[in-house]
Design an enzyme around this catalytic site. Sequence first.
Site, PDB file in Angstrom:
ATOM      1  N   ARG A 101       4.825  21.798 -10.536  1.00 28.13           N
ATOM      2  CA  ARG A 101       5.475  22.346  -9.344  1.00 28.13           C
ATOM      3  C   ARG A 101       5.772  21.288  -8.287  1.00 28.13           C
ATOM      4  O   ARG A 101       6.354  21.591  -7.238  1.00 28.13           O
ATOM      5  CB  ARG A 101       4.557  23.421  -8.753  1.00 28.13           C
ATOM      6  CG  ARG A 101       5.294  24.466  -7.925  1.00 28.13           C
ATOM      7  CD  ARG A 101       4.275  25.355  -7.245  1.00 28.13           C
ATOM      8  NE  ARG A 101       4.855  26.400  -6.443  1.00 28.13           N
ATOM      9  CZ  ARG A 101       4.277  26.899  -5.360  1.00 28.13           C
ATOM     10  NH1 ARG A 101       3.112  26.444  -4.970  1.00 28.13           N
ATOM     11  NH2 ARG A 101       4.857  27.857  -4.679  1.00 28.13           N
TER      12      ARG A 101
ATOM     13  N   LYS B 102       7.866  19.199  -8.061  1.00 28.05           N
ATOM     14  CA  LYS B 102       9.297  18.891  -7.852  1.00 28.05           C
ATOM     15  C   LYS B 102       9.985  19.894  -6.916  1.00 28.05           C
ATOM     16  O   LYS B 102      11.169  19.771  -6.619  1.00 28.05           O
ATOM     17  CB  LYS B 102      10.026  18.843  -9.195  1.00 28.05           C
ATOM     18  CG  LYS B 102       9.652  17.613 -10.009  1.00 28.05           C
ATOM     19  CD  LYS B 102       9.541  17.937 -11.487  1.00 28.05           C
ATOM     20  CE  LYS B 102       8.439  17.111 -12.145  1.00 28.05           C
ATOM     21  NZ  LYS B 102       7.739  17.849 -13.210  1.00 28.05           N
TER      22      LYS B 102
ATOM     23  N   CYS C 252     -11.232   8.825  28.100  1.00 29.90           N
ATOM     24  CA  CYS C 252     -11.220   7.395  28.433  1.00 29.90           C
ATOM     25  C   CYS C 252     -12.346   7.064  29.419  1.00 29.90           C
ATOM     26  O   CYS C 252     -12.749   7.908  30.229  1.00 29.90           O
ATOM     27  CB  CYS C 252      -9.865   7.004  29.026  1.00 29.90           C
ATOM     28  SG  CYS C 252      -8.601   6.620  27.786  1.00 29.90           S
TER      29      CYS C 252
ATOM     30  N   HIS D  44      -8.176   4.032  23.912  1.00 25.25           N
ATOM     31  CA  HIS D  44      -7.446   5.283  23.696  1.00 25.25           C
ATOM     32  C   HIS D  44      -6.604   5.262  22.415  1.00 25.25           C
ATOM     33  O   HIS D  44      -6.404   6.303  21.781  1.00 25.25           O
ATOM     34  CB  HIS D  44      -6.544   5.517  24.914  1.00 25.25           C
ATOM     35  CG  HIS D  44      -5.844   6.836  24.918  1.00 25.25           C
ATOM     36  ND1 HIS D  44      -6.504   8.015  25.179  1.00 25.25           N
ATOM     37  CD2 HIS D  44      -4.539   7.167  24.696  1.00 25.25           C
ATOM     38  CE1 HIS D  44      -5.632   9.021  25.129  1.00 25.25           C
ATOM     39  NE2 HIS D  44      -4.443   8.540  24.836  1.00 25.25           N
TER      40      HIS D  44
ATOM     41  N   SER E 187      -6.585  17.965  20.102  1.00 26.50           N
ATOM     42  CA  SER E 187      -5.733  18.048  21.282  1.00 26.50           C
ATOM     43  C   SER E 187      -5.680  16.725  22.037  1.00 26.50           C
ATOM     44  O   SER E 187      -5.043  16.619  23.069  1.00 26.50           O
ATOM     45  CB  SER E 187      -6.207  19.175  22.197  1.00 26.50           C
ATOM     46  OG  SER E 187      -7.572  19.022  22.495  1.00 26.50           O
TER      47      SER E 187
ATOM     48  N   HIS F 184      -7.293  10.271  21.635  1.00 28.99           N
ATOM     49  CA  HIS F 184      -8.408   9.339  21.844  1.00 28.99           C
ATOM     50  C   HIS F 184      -9.396   9.511  20.682  1.00 28.99           C
ATOM     51  O   HIS F 184      -9.815  10.625  20.378  1.00 28.99           O
ATOM     52  CB  HIS F 184      -9.090   9.636  23.179  1.00 28.99           C
ATOM     53  CG  HIS F 184     -10.008   8.528  23.600  1.00 28.99           C
ATOM     54  ND1 HIS F 184      -9.769   7.721  24.687  1.00 28.99           N
ATOM     55  CD2 HIS F 184     -11.163   8.078  23.047  1.00 28.99           C
ATOM     56  CE1 HIS F 184     -10.742   6.829  24.792  1.00 28.99           C
ATOM     57  NE2 HIS F 184     -11.600   7.031  23.806  1.00 28.99           N
TER      58      HIS F 184
ATOM     59  N   HIS G 132     -12.173  10.358  18.475  1.00 29.74           N
ATOM     60  CA  HIS G 132     -13.434  11.069  18.708  1.00 29.74           C
ATOM     61  C   HIS G 132     -13.713  12.069  17.599  1.00 29.74           C
ATOM     62  O   HIS G 132     -12.804  12.510  16.897  1.00 29.74           O
ATOM     63  CB  HIS G 132     -13.406  11.799  20.054  1.00 29.74           C
ATOM     64  CG  HIS G 132     -12.524  13.011  20.059  1.00 29.74           C
ATOM     65  ND1 HIS G 132     -11.146  12.949  20.087  1.00 29.74           N
ATOM     66  CD2 HIS G 132     -12.820  14.341  20.027  1.00 29.74           C
ATOM     67  CE1 HIS G 132     -10.632  14.163  20.085  1.00 29.74           C
ATOM     68  NE2 HIS G 132     -11.620  15.038  20.039  1.00 29.74           N
TER      69      HIS G 132
ATOM     70  N   HIS H  87     -21.784  16.410   4.773  1.00 32.25           N
ATOM     71  CA  HIS H  87     -22.737  17.395   4.257  1.00 32.25           C
ATOM     72  C   HIS H  87     -23.993  16.655   3.802  1.00 32.25           C
ATOM     73  O   HIS H  87     -23.921  15.713   3.018  1.00 32.25           O
ATOM     74  CB  HIS H  87     -22.130  18.193   3.107  1.00 32.25           C
ATOM     75  CG  HIS H  87     -21.269  19.334   3.589  1.00 32.25           C
ATOM     76  ND1 HIS H  87     -20.499  20.096   2.754  1.00 32.25           N
ATOM     77  CD2 HIS H  87     -21.089  19.860   4.829  1.00 32.25           C
ATOM     78  CE1 HIS H  87     -19.875  21.031   3.449  1.00 32.25           C
ATOM     79  NE2 HIS H  87     -20.203  20.903   4.714  1.00 32.25           N
TER      80      HIS H  87
ATOM     81  N   HIS I 190     -22.865  13.325   1.330  1.00 34.80           N
ATOM     82  CA  HIS I 190     -21.436  13.165   1.025  1.00 34.80           C
ATOM     83  C   HIS I 190     -20.595  13.550   2.237  1.00 34.80           C
ATOM     84  O   HIS I 190     -21.019  14.323   3.091  1.00 34.80           O
ATOM     85  CB  HIS I 190     -21.019  13.941  -0.225  1.00 34.80           C
ATOM     86  CG  HIS I 190     -21.274  15.431  -0.176  1.00 34.80           C
ATOM     87  ND1 HIS I 190     -22.535  15.994  -0.265  1.00 34.80           N
ATOM     88  CD2 HIS I 190     -20.417  16.477  -0.071  1.00 34.80           C
ATOM     89  CE1 HIS I 190     -22.443  17.321  -0.227  1.00 34.80           C
ATOM     90  NE2 HIS I 190     -21.175  17.643  -0.092  1.00 34.80           N
TER      91      HIS I 190
ATOM     92  N   GLN J 248      -4.591  26.567  -4.065  1.00 37.89           N
ATOM     93  CA  GLN J 248      -3.610  26.148  -5.072  1.00 37.89           C
ATOM     94  C   GLN J 248      -3.111  24.762  -4.711  1.00 37.89           C
ATOM     95  O   GLN J 248      -2.928  24.456  -3.544  1.00 37.89           O
ATOM     96  CB  GLN J 248      -2.457  27.171  -5.086  1.00 37.89           C
ATOM     97  CG  GLN J 248      -1.432  26.989  -6.192  1.00 37.89           C
ATOM     98  CD  GLN J 248      -0.339  25.991  -5.822  1.00 37.89           C
ATOM     99  OE1 GLN J 248      -0.116  25.679  -4.665  1.00 37.89           O
ATOM    100  NE2 GLN J 248       0.327  25.457  -6.830  1.00 37.89           N
TER     101      GLN J 248
HETATM  102  O1  LIG Z   1       6.235  29.779  -2.588  1.00 38.04           O
HETATM  103  P1  LIG Z   1       6.683  29.221  -1.263  1.00 38.04           P
HETATM  104  O2  LIG Z   1       7.069  30.298  -0.276  1.00 38.04           O
HETATM  105  O3  LIG Z   1       7.734  28.171  -1.403  1.00 38.04           O
HETATM  106  O4  LIG Z   1       5.391  28.469  -0.672  1.00 38.04           O
HETATM  107  C1  LIG Z   1       4.486  28.996   0.253  1.00 38.04           C
HETATM  108  O5  LIG Z   1       3.643  29.988  -0.319  1.00 38.04           O
HETATM  109  C2  LIG Z   1       2.799  29.559  -1.406  1.00 38.04           C
HETATM  110  C3  LIG Z   1       1.894  30.711  -1.781  1.00 38.04           C
HETATM  111  O6  LIG Z   1       1.052  31.125  -0.717  1.00 38.04           O
HETATM  112  C4  LIG Z   1       1.997  28.301  -1.030  1.00 38.04           C
HETATM  113  O7  LIG Z   1       1.385  27.805  -2.190  1.00 38.04           O
HETATM  114  C5  LIG Z   1       2.868  27.212  -0.408  1.00 38.04           C
HETATM  115  O8  LIG Z   1       2.049  26.166   0.064  1.00 38.04           O
HETATM  116  C6  LIG Z   1       3.672  27.813   0.753  1.00 38.04           C
HETATM  117  O9  LIG Z   1       4.509  26.835   1.330  1.00 38.04           O
HETATM  118  O1  LIG Z   2     -13.091  21.644  19.911  1.00 43.38           O
HETATM  119  P1  LIG Z   2     -11.622  21.352  19.924  1.00 43.38           P
HETATM  120  O2  LIG Z   2     -11.287  19.969  19.425  1.00 43.38           O
HETATM  121  O3  LIG Z   2     -10.981  21.663  21.234  1.00 43.38           O
HETATM  122  O4  LIG Z   2     -10.989  22.388  18.887  1.00 43.38           O
HETATM  123  C1  LIG Z   2     -10.653  22.127  17.562  1.00 43.38           C
HETATM  124  O5  LIG Z   2     -11.811  22.025  16.720  1.00 43.38           O
HETATM  125  C2  LIG Z   2     -12.639  23.184  16.636  1.00 43.38           C
HETATM  126  C3  LIG Z   2     -13.731  22.925  15.622  1.00 43.38           C
HETATM  127  O6  LIG Z   2     -13.232  22.653  14.316  1.00 43.38           O
HETATM  128  C4  LIG Z   2     -11.821  24.437  16.272  1.00 43.38           C
HETATM  129  O7  LIG Z   2     -12.645  25.573  16.433  1.00 43.38           O
HETATM  130  C5  LIG Z   2     -10.572  24.584  17.146  1.00 43.38           C
HETATM  131  O8  LIG Z   2      -9.781  25.657  16.656  1.00 43.38           O
HETATM  132  C6  LIG Z   2      -9.769  23.284  17.107  1.00 43.38           C
HETATM  133  O9  LIG Z   2      -8.622  23.386  17.921  1.00 43.38           O
END
Ligand SMILES: O=P(O)(O)O[C@H]1O[C@H](CO)[C@@H](O)[C@H](O)[C@H]1O
Ligand SMILES: O=P(O)(O)O[C@H]1O[C@H](CO)[C@@H](O)[C@H](O)[C@H]1O
Lengths: 351, 351
Positions: B28, B30, B55, B116, B164, B167, B169, B284, B299, B326
Amino acid sequence: MKNFDINEDPHRRYNPLINEWVLVSPHRSKRPWQGQNETVISDTLPEYDPTCYLCPGNVRANGMVNPDYESSFVFENDFAALKQEEIAFEENKNETFFKAKPERGISRVVCFSPKHNLTLPEMSADAIENIIHTWQKEYTDLGNVDYINHVQIFENKGSVMGCSNPHPHGQIWAQSSLPTEVEKTQSNLKAYFDKHNKTLLEDYVKEELKLDERIVIDNDHFVALVPFWAIWPYETMIVSKRNVNKITDFTEAEVVDFAIILKQLTTKYDNLFETSFPYSSGIHQSPTDGELHPEWHFHMHFYPPLLRSATVKKFMVGYEMMGESQRDITPEKSTEILKNQSNVHYKRLTK
Amino acid sequence: MKNFDINEDPHRRYNPLINEWVLVSPHRSKRPWQGQNETVISDTLPEYDPTCYLCPGNVRANGMVNPDYESSFVFENDFAALKQEEIAFEENKNETFFKAKPERGISRVVCFSPKHNLTLPEMSADAIENIIHTWQKEYTDLGNVDYINHVQIFENKGSVMGCSNPHPHGQIWAQSSLPTEVEKTQSNLKAYFDKHNKTLLEDYVKEELKLDERIVIDNDHFVALVPFWAIWPYETMIVSKRNVNKITDFTEAEVVDFAIILKQLTTKYDNLFETSFPYSSGIHQSPTDGELHPEWHFHMHFYPPLLRSATVKKFMVGYEMMGESQRDITPEKSTEILKNQSNVHYKRLTK
Ligand SMILES: O=P(O)(O)O[C@H]1O[C@H](CO)[C@@H](O)[C@H](O)[C@H]1O
Ligand SMILES: O=P(O)(O)O[C@H]1O[C@H](CO)[C@@H](O)[C@H](O)[C@H]1O
């Protein structure tokens, strides 16, 4: 010590369908957002687009011509993730690290309407009934293929959900194995059924209707609710009130009510941020493996990514991928917000 | 009948760490793409940004002033998903549908550098060693808090991964429960250890080194490989060669080699599409619940979303959410592509 308040305090909730938890952080909804904004697709698509590979009469990538269809239209996916060919293979049951098995299947695309610029909430309930009948036919036809044991009906809506064409359409991936999420769900549904001789979702829906804290809409035959364990900000689930095993078991009254609740739910979604609300939806129901599956109870998941506006979504990233799903707004608050949305589509009001 | 060819035919692969499958569709790759494109962040950020809340010397949202830090800097997350407060709560063990428990925890932000515009691949190995020492200190300090049983170290890199602020982190979310993914992994690691008296990952890494089909880089103490069961197109995992239980067990030679492999892997990532490669990564390792956990083996997962270019990512949506993950490109092909990337960062060559 402060007493636990589920509306205020960080907590985890348990999802009995897949035996997993979600972290809920109600106090965190005030977090400012300086991150990525999604682009919003123009609201002024034409009814027919000569470059669209799903519009009637147009030519697809593989050179085939779409018929001049008038309601729904189903065809084999030109870039299918699955193939129908049978593959010879000898399984090594002792393999631990390099376990792989060939997988056969059929992928189809279901166009919901010939009109390029329509989506479910803007269609008539009649037109949605027609889609339901198409799903029934596909579930039956694909399920009858000897090597097909599971039929996954789903829709990716909106470019933020990987949908590459705004023409209203869904997909069906039918295959020989039960996919991971379905297998997890089935094993939990089965354990419950074996113990209680009733489906987990039958009892759950009854409790939810009694409490009336997470019900967005209900009618005679269906309820649309925000599950107690929802992970996406505005995640919902449509569940049949009766213990329906699969879409082909619907009575005609159920087809009518399912169409209505689909239209109402997706209308509320669009009204929430006055945008064509993106989501992935999918139906979970009995596999087609020829076995009886009294544990299965028809339900349809909606996983929408938007959090605060048409352009700010929830990211399920680092912690969510390594640890567990996390949400800010509570399911009860989301229910209240969705419930308060009009059943009349905003485009009809602003015209 | 055609014989199974894992490089050509659709198949499923098994992930023994979490007991789930992934659908692989090699043919797939392609598929043409007309969908959403990501925006690429400008490559010309300043070394210091007066509006950046990470910063040195700048004021954060809560009014606190960052110190003039010179290497790494750790502070409590101003919008933490977890709170430290103890909450009184009586558990109802019989609850099925509405199971919820308060959750205590501490969230911290770890700035990797005062600059930054630096990212891991552009830092010196020495500077990365300093980050590793910071992680060790945090793992120890947080793990020693009486109610903390798990310390999740992770990084979201790039706006497409919900980050967001460019920088450099990462974050640490430490909490009283084992998060869902960690619990799943632990139960599979434990079952293997109980049976073989060796860790699953010790045996797996040995097999992978022998086969040499999915090894991207290795040095005396670590290997970076594309797991046989990877779901993201360029997913990798850094695993210690020795059976190391947790980051604080590293010898100094291991700290040195971990820094080197981190720098090389992230450099290859950046070189792949000549862009600052987005990903979520996370470590983990053994929980900090005071128990012995001989089954755990250090890991670090890397889940990068990009598929074909700096702007086209893989969407894990409808089928993936309802059914199972997938992928198109095979893990072996991804390995080959990553392996062939230079260890010298493209920005140094184009200067
Ligand atoms: O089959 P589509 O619409 O081209 O592709 C979309 O749906 C699929 C099934 O959820 C996903 O595998 C693809 O990553 C997504 O872009
Ligand atoms: O804490 P941040 O960087 O503002 O937020 C980001 O990481 C979090 C932890 O994976 C997620 O819950 C937020 O959805 C994501 O925007």
